[in-house]
Design a protein around this motif. Structure first.
Motif, PDB file in Angstrom:
ATOM      1  N   MET A  11       0.844  -1.191   0.000  1.00 31.99           N
ATOM      2  CA  MET A  11       0.000   0.000   0.000  1.00 31.99           C
ATOM      3  C   MET A  11       0.886   1.251   0.000  1.00 31.99           C
ATOM      4  N   LYS A  12       0.641   2.146  -0.924  1.00 31.11           N
ATOM      5  CA  LYS A  12       1.450   3.353  -1.023  1.00 31.11           C
ATOM      6  C   LYS A  12       0.999   4.372   0.013  1.00 31.11           C
ATOM      7  N   THR A  13       1.960   5.006   0.636  1.00 25.44           N
ATOM      8  CA  THR A  13       1.644   6.064   1.595  1.00 25.44           C
ATOM      9  C   THR A  13       1.636   7.395   0.875  1.00 25.44           C
ATOM     10  N   LYS A  14       0.710   8.245   1.266  1.00 20.50           N
ATOM     11  CA  LYS A  14       0.594   9.557   0.635  1.00 20.50           C
ATOM     12  C   LYS A  14       1.716  10.467   1.107  1.00 20.50           C
ATOM     13  N   LYS A  15       2.392  11.089   0.162  1.00 22.13           N
ATOM     14  CA  LYS A  15       3.477  11.997   0.508  1.00 22.13           C
ATOM     15  C   LYS A  15       2.916  13.286   1.081  1.00 22.13           C
ATOM     16  N   THR A  16       3.505  13.723   2.156  1.00 25.29           N
ATOM     17  CA  THR A  16       3.081  14.995   2.749  1.00 25.29           C
ATOM     18  C   THR A  16       3.804  16.139   2.054  1.00 25.29           C
ATOM     19  N   ASP A  17       3.107  17.243   1.892  1.00 24.97           N
ATOM     20  CA  ASP A  17       3.703  18.413   1.257  1.00 24.97           C
ATOM     21  C   ASP A  17       4.773  19.015   2.151  1.00 24.97           C
ATOM     22  N   LYS A  18       5.816  19.494   1.530  1.00 24.87           N
ATOM     23  CA  LYS A  18       6.846  20.205   2.278  1.00 24.87           C
ATOM     24  C   LYS A  18       6.276  21.533   2.779  1.00 24.87           C
ATOM     25  N   PRO A  19       6.652  21.980   3.977  1.00 29.84           N
ATOM     26  CA  PRO A  19       6.174  23.289   4.454  1.00 29.84           C
ATOM     27  C   PRO A  19       6.738  24.420   3.602  1.00 29.84           C
ATOM     28  N   ALA A  20       5.864  25.365   3.266  1.00 29.35           N
ATOM     29  CA  ALA A  20       6.286  26.507   2.461  1.00 29.35           C
ATOM     30  C   ALA A  20       7.028  27.515   3.326  1.00 29.35           C
ATOM     31  N   VAL A  21       8.116  28.048   2.803  1.00 29.55           N
ATOM     32  CA  VAL A  21       8.911  29.039   3.516  1.00 29.55           C
ATOM     33  C   VAL A  21       9.388  30.103   2.536  1.00 29.55           C
ATOM     34  N   HIS A  22       9.739  31.251   3.081  1.00 31.87           N
ATOM     35  CA  HIS A  22      10.426  32.272   2.279  1.00 31.87           C
ATOM     36  C   HIS A  22      11.803  32.469   2.899  1.00 31.87           C
ATOM     37  N   ILE A  23      12.835  32.303   2.090  1.00 31.89           N
ATOM     38  CA  ILE A  23      14.215  32.395   2.567  1.00 31.89           C
ATOM     39  C   ILE A  23      14.805  33.733   2.134  1.00 31.89           C
ATOM     40  N   VAL A  24      15.372  34.430   3.094  1.00 25.17           N
ATOM     41  CA  VAL A  24      15.891  35.785   2.879  1.00 25.17           C
ATOM     42  C   VAL A  24      17.277  35.727   2.256  1.00 25.17           C
ATOM     43  N   GLN A  25      17.544  36.632   1.340  1.00 17.89           N
ATOM     44  CA  GLN A  25      18.846  36.668   0.680  1.00 17.89           C
ATOM     45  C   GLN A  25      19.951  37.051   1.660  1.00 17.89           C
ATOM     46  N   LYS A  26      21.133  36.536   1.410  1.00 20.34           N
ATOM     47  CA  LYS A  26      22.279  36.730   2.293  1.00 20.34           C
ATOM     48  C   LYS A  26      22.645  38.197   2.451  1.00 20.34           C
ATOM     49  N   GLU A  27      22.391  39.002   1.407  1.00 19.52           N
ATOM     50  CA  GLU A  27      22.786  40.411   1.456  1.00 19.52           C
ATOM     51  C   GLU A  27      22.040  41.194   2.535  1.00 19.52           C
ATOM     52  N   LEU A  28      20.886  40.703   2.986  1.00 20.85           N
ATOM     53  CA  LEU A  28      20.169  41.336   4.085  1.00 20.85           C
ATOM     54  C   LEU A  28      20.664  40.830   5.435  1.00 20.85           C
ATOM     55  N   LEU A  29      21.170  39.603   5.453  1.00 20.01           N
ATOM     56  CA  LEU A  29      21.612  38.999   6.706  1.00 20.01           C
ATOM     57  C   LEU A  29      23.043  39.407   7.061  1.00 20.01           C
ATOM     58  N   GLN A  30      23.869  39.600   6.029  1.00 21.84           N
ATOM     59  CA  GLN A  30      25.269  39.985   6.254  1.00 21.84           C
ATOM     60  C   GLN A  30      25.642  41.126   5.301  1.00 21.84           C
ATOM     61  N   PRO A  31      25.013  42.280   5.477  1.00 23.52           N
ATOM     62  CA  PRO A  31      25.253  43.389   4.541  1.00 23.52           C
ATOM     63  C   PRO A  31      26.546  44.135   4.852  1.00 23.52           C
ATOM     64  N   TYR A  32      27.099  44.779   3.826  1.00 27.29           N
ATOM     65  CA  TYR A  32      28.279  45.625   4.019  1.00 27.29           C
ATOM     66  C   TYR A  32      27.877  47.009   4.533  1.00 27.29           C
ATOM     67  N   ASN A  33      26.662  47.430   4.200  1.00 23.01           N
ATOM     68  CA  ASN A  33      26.159  48.738   4.605  1.00 23.01           C
ATOM     69  C   ASN A  33      24.827  48.569   5.320  1.00 23.01           C
ATOM     70  N   PRO A  34      24.418  49.558   6.131  1.00 29.40           N
ATOM     71  CA  PRO A  34      23.119  49.478   6.797  1.00 29.40           C
ATOM     72  C   PRO A  34      21.976  49.282   5.798  1.00 29.40           C
ATOM     73  N   ILE A  35      20.994  48.511   6.191  1.00 25.33           N
ATOM     74  CA  ILE A  35      19.816  48.271   5.366  1.00 25.33           C
ATOM     75  C   ILE A  35      18.909  49.495   5.435  1.00 25.33           C
ATOM     76  N   THR A  36      18.584  50.070   4.285  1.00 26.25           N
ATOM     77  CA  THR A  36      17.740  51.255   4.246  1.00 26.25           C
ATOM     78  C   THR A  36      16.266  50.869   4.414  1.00 26.25           C
ATOM     79  N   VAL A  37      15.592  51.570   5.324  1.00 23.07           N
ATOM     80  CA  VAL A  37      14.174  51.344   5.602  1.00 23.07           C
ATOM     81  C   VAL A  37      13.442  52.676   5.463  1.00 23.07           C
ATOM     82  N   ASN A  38      12.406  52.707   4.643  1.00 22.47           N
ATOM     83  CA  ASN A  38      11.522  53.873   4.574  1.00 22.47           C
ATOM     84  C   ASN A  38      10.283  53.584   5.404  1.00 22.47           C
ATOM     85  N   LEU A  39      10.074  54.380   6.452  1.00 25.98           N
ATOM     86  CA  LEU A  39       8.899  54.248   7.310  1.00 25.98           C
ATOM     87  C   LEU A  39       7.922  55.356   6.930  1.00 25.98           C
ATOM     88  N   ILE A  40       6.746  54.975   6.462  1.00 29.22           N
ATOM     89  CA  ILE A  40       5.754  55.936   5.987  1.00 29.22           C
ATOM     90  C   ILE A  40       4.651  56.065   7.028  1.00 29.22           C
TER      91      ILE A  40
END
Length: 270
Positions: free
Chosen positions: A1-30
């Motif tokens: 009997m075949k077992t039903k494969k469970t879906d992988k959990p969806a994620v969003h992975i952040v780019q390295k340039e935000l995690l280890q930037p050379y300069n401060p990350i610019t944020v516009n607060l409106i």
């Protein structure tokens, strides 16, 4: 009997340039009102913590053309000494003195009429704390245009929108372009997070019926918004942003908060 494969959990992975930037990350607060003032304080605390942990930190610009009046005292983060000052200037001056930052106040609306300088309009992360639906659509139009036509260092990537009614609210994180995702055996990486103005159009239009006329006193303001809804939203939203920087992987892209019932419903990445 075949077992039903469970879906992988969806994620969003952040780019390295935000995690280890050379300069401060610019944020516009409106928006520098009830929610914006609380978010700015959270960003300042986050910046201090990130720098302590070896990150380049944040550079924040605050956009608001409104001035402080007596109805703002108590519910928003202003004092009698700041009456008549631009909200953005009052908040930024205080943050810069307290934390030793060099963040900037912009005493204008974030709209096409006021922003002819694309360098000023563009930031890697845009955070909106505005009162009207039209303002959100104006912001969305500007950001989508920048994503297509501006290729500078502060190329737009993320938009975090805060919105609330009397005792409830939501925070939604969106992407302005596809964020390249690495391959994963454990997760299903998602490269695009939908814009709040596209995904929740009906919700925004229904909330447009709310009374946005200025309050004449703190007592009147409290009939429209709970005293702590702004700070509750700001802290939860800042936690999502903190997770983006510290963990680099998001299982949730926002949440709905009901302060009356003390319930928070996460919005999963899908």
């Amino acid at each position: 009997m075949k077992t039903k494969k469970t879906d992988k959990p969806a994620v969003h992975i952040v780019q390295k340039e935000l995690l280890q930037p050379y300069n401060p990350i610019t944020v516009n607060l409106i928006g520098a009102g009830g929610t914006g003032g609380q978010v700015l304080t959270a960003l300042a605390r986050m910046n201090h913590a990130l720098i302590t942990l070896g990150h380049a930190g944040l550079f924040v610009r605050v956009f608001d053309d409104d001035t402080v009046d007596t109805a703002n005292l108590g519910r928003q983060l202003f004092t009698t000494a700041e009456l008549g000052q631009y909200k953005s200037v009052a908040l930024i001056n205080r943050i810069n003195r307290f934390f030793g930052t060099n963040w900037k106040a912009e005493t204008c609306l974030y709209d096409k009429k006021s922003l002819s300088d694309t360098e000023l309009a563009s930031a890697i992360i845009t955070v909106s704390c505005v009162d009207t639906v039209q303002a959100r659509y104006d912001i969305a139009e500007i950001l989508k245009n920048l994503a297509k036509n501006y290729g500078g260092r502060n190329h737009v990537k993320y938009w975090m929108d805060f919105g609330n009614s009397r005792s409830s609210g939501q925070v939604i994180l969106s992407t302005l372009e596809k964020i390249k995702q690495p391959a994963s055996d454990l997760y299903r990486p998602v490269e695009s997070l939908p814009l709040v103005t596209d995904e929740f159009k009906e919700l925004l239009l229904s909330s447009e019926q709310a009374d946005n006329t200025p309050s004449c006193s703190l007592a009147e303001a409290l009939t429209k918004q709970d005293l702590f809804i702004n700070s509750a939203l700001a802290n939860c939203g800042a936690s999502l942003l903190w997770q983006l920087f510290r963990e680099g992987i998001l299982f949730n892209r926002g949440f709905f908060l009901n302060l009356k019932d003390f319930r928070t419903q996460p919005l999963k990445v899908a």
